[in-house]
Design an enzyme around this catalytic site. Structure first.
Site, PDB file in Angstrom:
ATOM      1  N   CYS A   1       0.836  -1.199   0.000  1.00  0.00           N
ATOM      2  CA  CYS A   1       0.000   0.000   0.000  1.00  0.00           C
ATOM      3  C   CYS A   1       0.876   1.257   0.000  1.00  0.00           C
ATOM      4  O   CYS A   1       1.448   1.581  -1.030  1.00  0.00           O
ATOM      5  CB  CYS A   1      -0.999  -0.057   1.143  1.00  0.00           C
ATOM      6  SG  CYS A   1      -2.479   0.892   0.769  1.00  0.00           S
TER       7      CYS A   1
ATOM      8  N   HIS B   1      -3.709  -5.146   0.202  1.00  0.00           N
ATOM      9  CA  HIS B   1      -3.166  -5.723   1.441  1.00  0.00           C
ATOM     10  C   HIS B   1      -3.210  -7.253   1.399  1.00  0.00           C
ATOM     11  O   HIS B   1      -4.161  -7.860   1.924  1.00  0.00           O
ATOM     12  CB  HIS B   1      -3.966  -5.209   2.639  1.00  0.00           C
ATOM     13  CG  HIS B   1      -3.721  -3.769   2.912  1.00  0.00           C
ATOM     14  ND1 HIS B   1      -2.704  -3.321   3.717  1.00  0.00           N
ATOM     15  CD2 HIS B   1      -4.336  -2.667   2.440  1.00  0.00           C
ATOM     16  CE1 HIS B   1      -2.719  -2.002   3.747  1.00  0.00           C
ATOM     17  NE2 HIS B   1      -3.699  -1.579   2.981  1.00  0.00           N
TER      18      HIS B   1
ATOM     19  N   GLU C   1      -1.606  -9.286   3.092  1.00  0.00           N
ATOM     20  CA  GLU C   1      -1.420  -9.886   4.420  1.00  0.00           C
ATOM     21  C   GLU C   1      -2.732 -10.346   5.051  1.00  0.00           C
ATOM     22  O   GLU C   1      -2.733 -11.247   5.891  1.00  0.00           O
ATOM     23  CB  GLU C   1      -0.691  -8.903   5.357  1.00  0.00           C
ATOM     24  CG  GLU C   1      -1.468  -7.664   5.806  1.00  0.00           C
ATOM     25  CD  GLU C   1      -1.379  -6.480   4.849  1.00  0.00           C
ATOM     26  OE1 GLU C   1      -1.080  -6.707   3.662  1.00  0.00           O
ATOM     27  OE2 GLU C   1      -1.611  -5.342   5.279  1.00  0.00           O
TER      28      GLU C   1
HETATM   29  N1  GLN Z   1      -1.980   6.763   2.656  1.00  0.00           N
HETATM   30  C1  GLN Z   1      -2.038   5.982   1.473  1.00  0.00           C
HETATM   31  C2  GLN Z   1      -3.382   6.106   0.766  1.00  0.00           C
HETATM   32  O1  GLN Z   1      -4.349   6.518   1.365  1.00  0.00           O
HETATM   33  C3  GLN Z   1      -1.740   4.525   1.764  1.00  0.00           C
HETATM   34  C4  GLN Z   1      -2.792   3.859   2.584  1.00  0.00           C
HETATM   35  C5  GLN Z   1      -2.341   2.554   3.200  1.00  0.00           C
HETATM   36  O2  GLN Z   1      -1.147   2.269   3.221  1.00  0.00           O
HETATM   37  N2  GLN Z   1      -3.263   1.776   3.714  1.00  0.00           N
HETATM   38  O3  GLN Z   1      -3.492   5.750  -0.380  1.00  0.00           O
END
Ligand code: GLN
Length: 555
Positions: free
Chosen positions: A390, A521, A523
């Site tokens: 992310c 994600h 994970e």
């Molecule tokens: N802050 C970034 C976004 O909003 C990444 C978000 C995250 O890592 N969950 O896209």
């Protein structure tokens, strides 16, 4: 099997952080091995509508389900131990419950009645428990964990609701009360009094526990179990030990099996006639625990994130790495690196060096951002495995734009709204969003992978589905220039297959053994028995890198 669902309520006493989530998950796992279909549920007493707006230091990781619920990290345990459906119906907070009741009151649904905790809030809690039980057709057992500790003001409506629920279904419900039995060094003995008091508190609310599960540092003696049985009015066989497990939480179900917890629960729920002939085969779980206990080597993985000091802030990532480690026969030594400490250095800080691979997890805000960029530069140049999740994927993209494409001051607009090169910028749909809670791009979306890429080689399939929680994305305007310079977009979100204009979901660096970032994600979907393919591939690359380093040193 049982024609209607049965309910197991798990409450906690004495102290918080007793591991009720893991205890509940272990029970769910054992009952699944008896051929029953379980649904897991978490009820949380706080007033936030969901934990999405909470600081990870307060609450730990936010776990996300396929349908986009932002939930407590216990749902991650449920996923790893069981095959329970997990959805919006699998958790509820006081905030959600009050919110719904108050909305209904404003609509006038209560027809002039006084709206009260009993019956309106308790009815809504009971309604949600039933909704969880009926989210799929054939659920046999619902395990409901009540967050907090008995005696807290906040959890009273939940406890009252389960008292009523039980009263309405006396043969279909049991309560397992998890307590702490401390060992007093000075007295040289364990103390059962806090357990007795917490059971009294539970009984005062009208709930009689059927099982007392005792968390303790060492084994309980028979006399101690007898004492708990006598003072708490449960049978001695219903006093269960949950001694701190030696090396892995995945051992807990095996310890419960030894105490026949599953059989005892089923007997109490009157489903034993149907299940007693079933032999539950726990071989794969036993093999897992053996493999965790006897690794053949170790690799060091640096986690470069803002919340590394909090043990639970990246819980699913740590678990997913461990799953991949076990399947490769190695122990993962996690090195927690705080990137804000070296955000403005222009040389390589010592604390960043010495790992066999690096993972930059998700996150929000600019604290530590430049330190994460430095991590990506280090890994790219030194050809050390890098896994960006992310925010970690966004770091990797900005770093490449700045130092390979030469776009000085390239950035994410989250960090610098005036950047001349907004490699990462707000998703189109986010421009109209004004509220913070529940408004990100959330939940599962399909992703199409390009063949002959690291991503495809890891998954070995073209179509995958992964869960998201973000507001920003790689801007496709830079795609061509990035790709010409050796950056590869290997996975996109595009309903109809791989399309040039699809949202970038997976990125890689061509001239690098393993540098990959994902906007989603992975994970959240790793299980100990079935590790996630990207984590497996990353850990393999880390092992390989370590071997090469050792080899190079010998020369
Ligand atoms: N802050 C970034 C976004 O909003 C990444 C978000 C995250 O890592 N969950 O896209």
């Amino acid at each position: 099997m049982t024609s209607h669902p049965k309910f197991i309520f798990i409450t906690g006493g004495v102290v918080s952080s007793l591991g009720k989530g893991i205890a509940g998950s272990s029970i769910g796992m054992l009952l699944e091995h008896k051929g029953l279909k379980c649904a897991m549920m978490k009820l949380d007493p706080y007033l936030n509508v969901d934990p999405g707006t909470m600081n990870p230091y307060q609450h730990g990781e936010v776990y996300v389900t396929d349908d986009g619920a932002e939930t407590d990290l216990d749902l991650g345990h449920y996923f790893r131990f069981t095959h329970s459906p997990l959805s919006q119906k699998s958790s509820a907070t006081s905030g959600q419950i009050y919110n719904d009741v108050i909305k209904r009151e404003r609509r006038g649904d209560y027809l002039g009645k006084t709206v009260q905790v009993i019956p309106h809030i308790t009815d809504e809690i009971k309604h949600r428990i039933l909704a969880c039980a009926h989210q799929e057709n054939d659920i046999n057992i619902v395990v409901v964990e009540i967050g907090g500790t008995v005696g807290d003001i906040e959890s009273l409506p939940f406890l009252e609701a389960i008292r009523q629920f039980r009263n309405e279904r006396p043969f279909d419900c049991i309560n397992i009360h998890v307590t702490y039995v401390p060992y007093l060094k000075a007295a040289g003995e364990v103390k059962t009094k806090p357990t007795q008091h917490s059971v009294q508190a539970l009984r005062a609310i009208g709930i009689t526990p059927d099982f007392i599960m005792c968390r303790s540092e060492s084994k309980l003696h028979e006399e101690e179990k007898e004492k708990i049985s006598l003072f708490c009015s449960v049978k001695k066989e219903a006093v269960i030990e949950a001694v701190d497990v030696e090396s892995t939480v995945y051992e807990l179900p095996l310890s419960f099996r030894k105490q026949q917890v599953d059989d005892k629960i089923l007997k109490m729920l009157r489903v034993d006639e149907e299940t007693k002939l079933l032999h539950s085969d726990l071989t794969s779980w036993e093999n897992l625990v053996e493999a965790i206990k006897h690794p053949k080597g170790t690799v060091r993985i640096g986690i470069v994130g803002k919340y590394v000091q909090h043990l639970d802030a990246y819980k699913s990532i740590y678990e997913a790495l461990n799953h991949a480690g076990v399947s490769a026969g190695v122990k993962i030594e996690l090195v927690r690196i705080e990137p804000d400490k070296f955000a403005h250095l222009n040389h390589l800080p010592e604390e960043l060096q010495g790992c066999d691979g690096y993972l930059v997890p998700g996150g929000f805000g600019d604290r530590g951002w430049e330190g994460k960029i430095l991590t990506a530069t280090y890994c790219r140049k030194e050809k050390i495995p890098y896994f960006g999740i992310c925010l970690g994927m966004q770091v990797m993209s900005v770093e490449f734009a700045r130092y390979v494409l030469g776009l000085e001051k390239a950035n994410s607009t989250e960090m610098d709204i005036d950047t001349p090169y907004p490699i990462i910028s707000l998703l189109e749909e986010q421009h109209v969003v004004t509220e913070r809670g529940g408004t990100m791009r959330l939940g599962a979306y399909p992703c199409t992978l390009k063949k002959a890429t690291l991503a495809y080689e890891s998954y070995k399939q073209v179509k995958v589905s992964e869960r998201h929680r973000h507001r920003y994305e790689l801007d496709n305007k830079f795609k061509d220039d990035l790709e010409k310079a050796g950056f590869l977009i290997s996975g996109v979100f595009e309903e109809d297959g791989f399309a040039e204009e699809g949202l970038a979901e997976v990125v890689e660096i061509k001239d690098h053994p393993w540098m990959l970032g994902v906007q989603f994600h992975p994970e959240f979907k790793s299980k100990p028995i079935d590790p996630h393919p990207l984590f497996k591939s990353f850990v393999q690359a880390v092992i390989h890198h370590k071997k090469e380093q050792v080899h190079a040193q010998k020369k």
